[in-house]
Design a protein around this motif. Sequence first.
Motif, PDB file in Angstrom:
ATOM      1  N   THR A  36      13.914 -51.830 -68.680  1.00 57.88           N
ATOM      2  CA  THR A  36      15.285 -52.275 -68.949  1.00 57.88           C
ATOM      3  C   THR A  36      16.071 -51.136 -69.588  1.00 57.88           C
ATOM      4  O   THR A  36      15.501 -50.304 -70.303  1.00 57.88           O
ATOM      5  CB  THR A  36      15.302 -53.488 -69.892  1.00 57.88           C
ATOM      6  OG1 THR A  36      14.738 -53.102 -71.142  1.00 57.88           O
ATOM      7  CG2 THR A  36      14.511 -54.648 -69.300  1.00 57.88           C
ATOM      8  N   PRO A  37      17.374 -51.083 -69.357  1.00 60.04           N
ATOM      9  CA  PRO A  37      18.152 -49.987 -69.946  1.00 60.04           C
ATOM     10  C   PRO A  37      18.225 -50.074 -71.470  1.00 60.04           C
ATOM     11  O   PRO A  37      18.192 -49.051 -72.159  1.00 60.04           O
ATOM     12  CB  PRO A  37      19.533 -50.130 -69.307  1.00 60.04           C
ATOM     13  CG  PRO A  37      19.594 -51.518 -68.792  1.00 60.04           C
ATOM     14  CD  PRO A  37      18.188 -51.917 -68.486  1.00 60.04           C
ATOM     15  N   VAL A  45      20.002 -43.175 -66.376  1.00 51.95           N
ATOM     16  CA  VAL A  45      19.884 -43.138 -64.922  1.00 51.95           C
ATOM     17  C   VAL A  45      18.927 -44.225 -64.472  1.00 51.95           C
ATOM     18  O   VAL A  45      17.870 -44.416 -65.075  1.00 51.95           O
ATOM     19  CB  VAL A  45      19.353 -41.753 -64.458  1.00 51.95           C
ATOM     20  CG1 VAL A  45      19.186 -41.725 -62.955  1.00 51.95           C
ATOM     21  CG2 VAL A  45      20.268 -40.646 -64.914  1.00 51.95           C
ATOM     22  N   LYS A  46      19.300 -44.930 -63.412  1.00 48.32           N
ATOM     23  CA  LYS A  46      18.395 -45.891 -62.797  1.00 48.32           C
ATOM     24  C   LYS A  46      17.823 -45.231 -61.552  1.00 48.32           C
ATOM     25  O   LYS A  46      18.551 -44.827 -60.656  1.00 48.32           O
ATOM     26  CB  LYS A  46      19.113 -47.176 -62.420  1.00 48.32           C
ATOM     27  CG  LYS A  46      18.183 -48.189 -61.785  1.00 48.32           C
ATOM     28  CD  LYS A  46      18.899 -49.455 -61.411  1.00 48.32           C
ATOM     29  CE  LYS A  46      17.904 -50.418 -60.780  1.00 48.32           C
ATOM     30  NZ  LYS A  46      18.550 -51.620 -60.294  1.00 48.32           N
ATOM     31  N   THR A 104      26.854 -40.532 -69.954  1.00 48.27           N
ATOM     32  CA  THR A 104      26.911 -40.519 -68.499  1.00 48.27           C
ATOM     33  C   THR A 104      25.928 -41.547 -67.964  1.00 48.27           C
ATOM     34  O   THR A 104      24.844 -41.718 -68.500  1.00 48.27           O
ATOM     35  CB  THR A 104      26.576 -39.127 -67.928  1.00 48.27           C
ATOM     36  OG1 THR A 104      25.276 -38.761 -68.347  1.00 48.27           O
ATOM     37  CG2 THR A 104      27.568 -38.098 -68.377  1.00 48.27           C
ATOM     38  N   LYS A 105      26.346 -42.234 -66.905  1.00 44.42           N
ATOM     39  CA  LYS A 105      25.518 -43.275 -66.307  1.00 44.42           C
ATOM     40  C   LYS A 105      25.476 -43.043 -64.802  1.00 44.42           C
ATOM     41  O   LYS A 105      26.468 -42.640 -64.213  1.00 44.42           O
ATOM     42  CB  LYS A 105      26.096 -44.650 -66.596  1.00 44.42           C
ATOM     43  CG  LYS A 105      26.211 -44.974 -68.074  1.00 44.42           C
ATOM     44  CD  LYS A 105      26.977 -46.242 -68.302  1.00 44.42           C
ATOM     45  CE  LYS A 105      28.442 -45.920 -68.248  1.00 44.42           C
ATOM     46  NZ  LYS A 105      29.324 -46.944 -68.728  1.00 44.42           N
ATOM     47  N   LYS A 106      24.315 -43.316 -64.220  1.00 46.63           N
ATOM     48  CA  LYS A 106      24.171 -43.180 -62.773  1.00 46.63           C
ATOM     49  C   LYS A 106      23.458 -44.415 -62.247  1.00 46.63           C
ATOM     50  O   LYS A 106      22.379 -44.758 -62.718  1.00 46.63           O
ATOM     51  CB  LYS A 106      23.373 -41.923 -62.448  1.00 46.63           C
ATOM     52  CG  LYS A 106      23.261 -41.647 -60.971  1.00 46.63           C
ATOM     53  CD  LYS A 106      22.547 -40.342 -60.716  1.00 46.63           C
ATOM     54  CE  LYS A 106      22.432 -40.102 -59.241  1.00 46.63           C
ATOM     55  NZ  LYS A 106      21.695 -38.877 -58.961  1.00 46.63           N
ATOM     56  N   ASN A 160      15.902 -44.376 -67.029  1.00 47.12           N
ATOM     57  CA  ASN A 160      15.586 -43.187 -67.792  1.00 47.12           C
ATOM     58  C   ASN A 160      16.734 -42.910 -68.757  1.00 47.12           C
ATOM     59  O   ASN A 160      17.869 -42.710 -68.334  1.00 47.12           O
ATOM     60  CB  ASN A 160      15.385 -41.989 -66.854  1.00 47.12           C
ATOM     61  CG  ASN A 160      14.980 -40.743 -67.583  1.00 47.12           C
ATOM     62  OD1 ASN A 160      14.673 -40.777 -68.768  1.00 47.12           O
ATOM     63  ND2 ASN A 160      14.988 -39.630 -66.878  1.00 47.12           N
ATOM     64  N   ALA A 161      16.432 -42.916 -70.053  1.00 47.34           N
ATOM     65  CA  ALA A 161      17.429 -42.581 -71.079  1.00 47.34           C
ATOM     66  C   ALA A 161      17.086 -41.204 -71.618  1.00 47.34           C
ATOM     67  O   ALA A 161      15.992 -40.971 -72.119  1.00 47.34           O
ATOM     68  CB  ALA A 161      17.407 -43.610 -72.195  1.00 47.34           C
ATOM     69  N   THR A 162      18.025 -40.273 -71.500  1.00 52.38           N
ATOM     70  CA  THR A 162      17.835 -38.901 -71.953  1.00 52.38           C
ATOM     71  C   THR A 162      18.864 -38.608 -73.034  1.00 52.38           C
ATOM     72  O   THR A 162      20.048 -38.877 -72.862  1.00 52.38           O
ATOM     73  CB  THR A 162      18.017 -37.920 -70.780  1.00 52.38           C
ATOM     74  OG1 THR A 162      17.138 -38.296 -69.731  1.00 52.38           O
ATOM     75  CG2 THR A 162      17.723 -36.506 -71.209  1.00 52.38           C
ATOM     76  N   LEU A 163      18.401 -38.041 -74.148  1.00 49.58           N
ATOM     77  CA  LEU A 163      19.275 -37.681 -75.259  1.00 49.58           C
ATOM     78  C   LEU A 163      19.116 -36.199 -75.542  1.00 49.58           C
ATOM     79  O   LEU A 163      18.002 -35.682 -75.585  1.00 49.58           O
ATOM     80  CB  LEU A 163      18.905 -38.474 -76.512  1.00 49.58           C
ATOM     81  CG  LEU A 163      18.806 -39.987 -76.359  1.00 49.58           C
ATOM     82  CD1 LEU A 163      18.289 -40.600 -77.640  1.00 49.58           C
ATOM     83  CD2 LEU A 163      20.136 -40.568 -75.997  1.00 49.58           C
TER      84      LEU A 163
END
Length: 126
Positions: free
Chosen positions: A73-74, A46-47, A6-8, A53-56
């Motif tokens: 950076t993503p 999420v930006k 999922t991306k926001k 923010n990368a959540t796993l």
Amino acid sequence: MIYILTKKNIALPKDKNQAINNEIRRIDHLLPYINLAFPIMWVNIVKSGKLYNATLRLPLPKQVLYTHFLSDTPSQAIHLAFERLLKIIKKYKDLHFKSRSDYPNHKSIRGEGFAVDENAYINVTL
């Protein structure tokens, strides 16, 4: 392994999606013996403002593995979150699967298999 991405407020190019696939393949290689038909991993990017923010999240038997990382950076946020998750997976394997442990005498660490010899004594000189 199935994953949900999922991306926001962000659009990832195809090479970043391929990098995520490679990282998930690495994790799937580390956990081939999990008896789940379809372990599902959630990847959320999420930006917020200037940071990414990368959540796993990876639910496994006995524990849900979770990590997140903030970065500029993503790609860096994704890479560092996956590196942190790999460390958590190695610790998870050592704690829950003693036959596949990196430590040779894990039984002695847990207190299993210890037998005290009644004939043994300690010689102490003062």
